[in-house]
Structures are given as C-alpha cells and as structure tokens.
Design an enzyme around this catalytic site. Structure first.
Site: not given
Ligand code: CO8
Length: 258
Positions: A66, A109, A112, A132
């Site tokens: 998400a 998400g 999921e 999460e």
């Molecule tokens: N949300 C928003 N932006 C994101 C997300 C995300 N989940 N994942 C990546 N991005 C963005 C980064 O912020 C970055 O943007 P910017 O260039 O503007 O800084 C861009 O995508 C590229 O990402 P990275 O530079 O971080 O890329 P890396 O290759 O270094 O890392 C990762 C990749 C490991 C996937 C890293 O981006 C990461 O850890 N992302 C978050 C993963 C995460 O925690 N996911 C869970 C999110 S919470 C969730 O899903 C809750 C679900 C519950 C239901 C909710 C329903 C609405």
C-alpha cells in the site's frame, strides 16, 4: 483513450490482462491504483467473452505494498470512516479466475493482492513478504488470514512478526506460489495458463473457483456438501455433455465460446 491512468489493460483472445503501471513508486497501491485494478477486474468479470484474467506488475515490482506516503499522516478515525481497502473484497470475489504473474517485490499489500488471486506464478526474481510490522502497523488486506492458510501458521507468524521477506524458491516450497519460472518466461507462462483456463466451459470454471473458495471459507463437511451440489449441477449443462462426448469420440470439446 484508456479510462485508466495507473494500469494498462489489454484483451487478448479470451484473456483480460491488467498491468500495474506506476513504476516511479514500485507500483505502490495508492487509492487510485486500487480503484483502477478493482474496476478493470469487475469489467472483465462482467464480460462473458473473458474466461481468465492475468494481473502483473513490472520486472522490478509486482507491487511494493500500500502507498505508505498516502497513509503516513492519516489517523484512526479517518481510516475507520474511510475504510480504504473495502473495495478489495470485490476483487477477491470476482468469478473469473485471476492469475498473478509476480516478478520483483510483492510486499505488504502487494503480497496480499497476489494472495487474492487464484494462481500465483512467480519469476525467479520475486520476493514476498509482509513487512508492515516495521512501519508500526499490521497487514490490512488479508495478510494475517490468507498467508497462514497458504504457508502454515508458523511460517506466516515468522514473516508477519519479523517482516522478513522470502525469495521465490522459498515461497514455492512453502506453498505460497503455484510455480516458479525464469523471469523472461513469466508473462508467456501466465498468458498460457490463463488461455488454458479460458478455453474451458465458463460456467464450469466459475463453479470450480467457487468450490475452491469454499475450501478456504468453510469447514470440511460444509465444503464437501457445496462441492457435491456444484458437481451435480454441472450435469445440467450442455458443456458436460459436450466434454464427455468429446472424450468418448476422441476429439477436442467445443464449449461454444463466441
Ligand atoms: N509506498 C509508497 N512509496 C513506495 C513504496 C510504498 N509501499 N515502496 C516504494 N516506494 C517508492 C519509494 O519511496 C521510492 O520513491 P522516491 O524515489 O520518491 O523516494 C520509489 O518507490 C523507489 O523505491 P526505493 O528507492 O525504496 O527502491 P529500492 O529498490 O531501494 O527498495 C523496496 C525497494 C525494498 C521495496 C523499498 O522500496 C521498500 O521497502 N518499500 C516499502 C515496502 C513496504 O513496507 N510495504 C508495505 C507497505 S504497508 C502495506 O502494504 C499495508 C497493507 C495494508 C492494507 C492497506 C490498504 C490500503
């Protein structure tokens, strides 16, 4: 012009394809992207010429969860009143089978969303997890319920409580993915799988999906009763007659697709 901004859709034969297309955010599921996915899924589901759906992301990310930036400043009342994930229940109730073709990150998400699909094909580059907990929240789109059903409670607990991610090979061993394929074959394999499903009788495919869903949602005795009813009901269809006669006559069945 497409009605969608964050996904690409394309119909090929009897298969509807959905490609998440928000590369700058690794296909993070913001509100608009979620709405577009659900809307495209419903449109395919309403079309009797579509027999299966493929959903995929990019080579780097199926979906990285998400949208954290969209959620960061929200509070409890806001989330409770808005119920931002409510539409997902519609996606998981589509009658048309959905094949998830997962390459790269399928986190939070994103994992999921894959688990709402019927078949998960993973590229050898795929990574799955529910991170999460590292953000101070828990999974909210089914992770704590579907993951234990897929991989067992102990592996699910380890993933949900530590946020550890697993590669495609581990995910396959654990039972989360249907099959792992080389990354450059993922889309062709997903399309071929979907085409096979779409070549079958549509009402029978719907019945099979519904019975499989009953396995997740009911106790065994109730599920077996449901299956018996659904199985018997297929004998009311011309497709059952056609399928069995075709076998007897040593020819391919014609399920009357337009
Ligand atoms: N949300 C928003 N932006 C994101 C997300 C995300 N989940 N994942 C990546 N991005 C963005 C980064 O912020 C970055 O943007 P910017 O260039 O503007 O800084 C861009 O995508 C590229 O990402 P990275 O530079 O971080 O890329 P890396 O290759 O270094 O890392 C990762 C990749 C490991 C996937 C890293 O981006 C990461 O850890 N992302 C978050 C993963 C995460 O925690 N996911 C869970 C999110 S919470 C969730 O899903 C809750 C679900 C519950 C239901 C909710 C329903 C609405």
């Amino acid at each position: 012009m497409s009605e969608y901004e964050l996904i690409l859709t394309e119909t090929r034969g009897r298969v509807g394809h959905i490609t998440l297309n928000r590369p700058e955010a690794l296909n993070a599921l913001n509100r608009q992207l979620m709405r577009e996915i659900v809307s495209a899924g419903r449109a395919y589901d309403a079309d009797p010429d579509i027999g299966a759906i493929v959903i995929t992301g990019s080579a780097k990310a199926f979906a990285a969860g998400a949208d954290i930036k969209e959620m960061a400043e929200r509070d409890y009342v806001d989330m409770y009143l808005d119920d931002p994930f409510a539409e997902w229940s519609e996606f998981s109730r589509l009658r048309t089978p959905v094949v998830a073709a997962v390459a790269g990150f399928a986190l939070g998400g994103g994992c999921e969303l894959a688990m709402m699909c019927d078949i998960i094909l993973a590229a050898d580059t795929a990574r799955f997890g529910q991170p999460e907990i590292k953000l101070g929240v828990i999974p909210g789109m089914g992770g704590t319920q579907r993951l234990p059903r897929a991989v067992g409670r102990y592996k699910a607990a380890e993933l949900v409580l530590t946020g550890r991610t697993m590669d495609a090979e581990e995910a396959e061993r654990a039972g989360l993915v249907s099959r792992v394929v080389p990354a450059d074959e993922l889309l062709a394999e997903a399309a071929a799988t979907a085409e096979t499903i779409a070549s079958m009788s549509l009402p029978v495919v719907y019945a099979a999906k519904e019975a499989l869903q009953a396995a997740e949602e009911t106790v065994l005795a109730e599920g077996l009763r449901f299956e018996k009813q659904a199985f018997t009901a297929t004998f009311a269809l011309d497709d059952q007659t056609e399928g069995m006669r075709a076998f007897r006559d040593k020819r391919s069945p014609d399920f009357g697709h337009r």
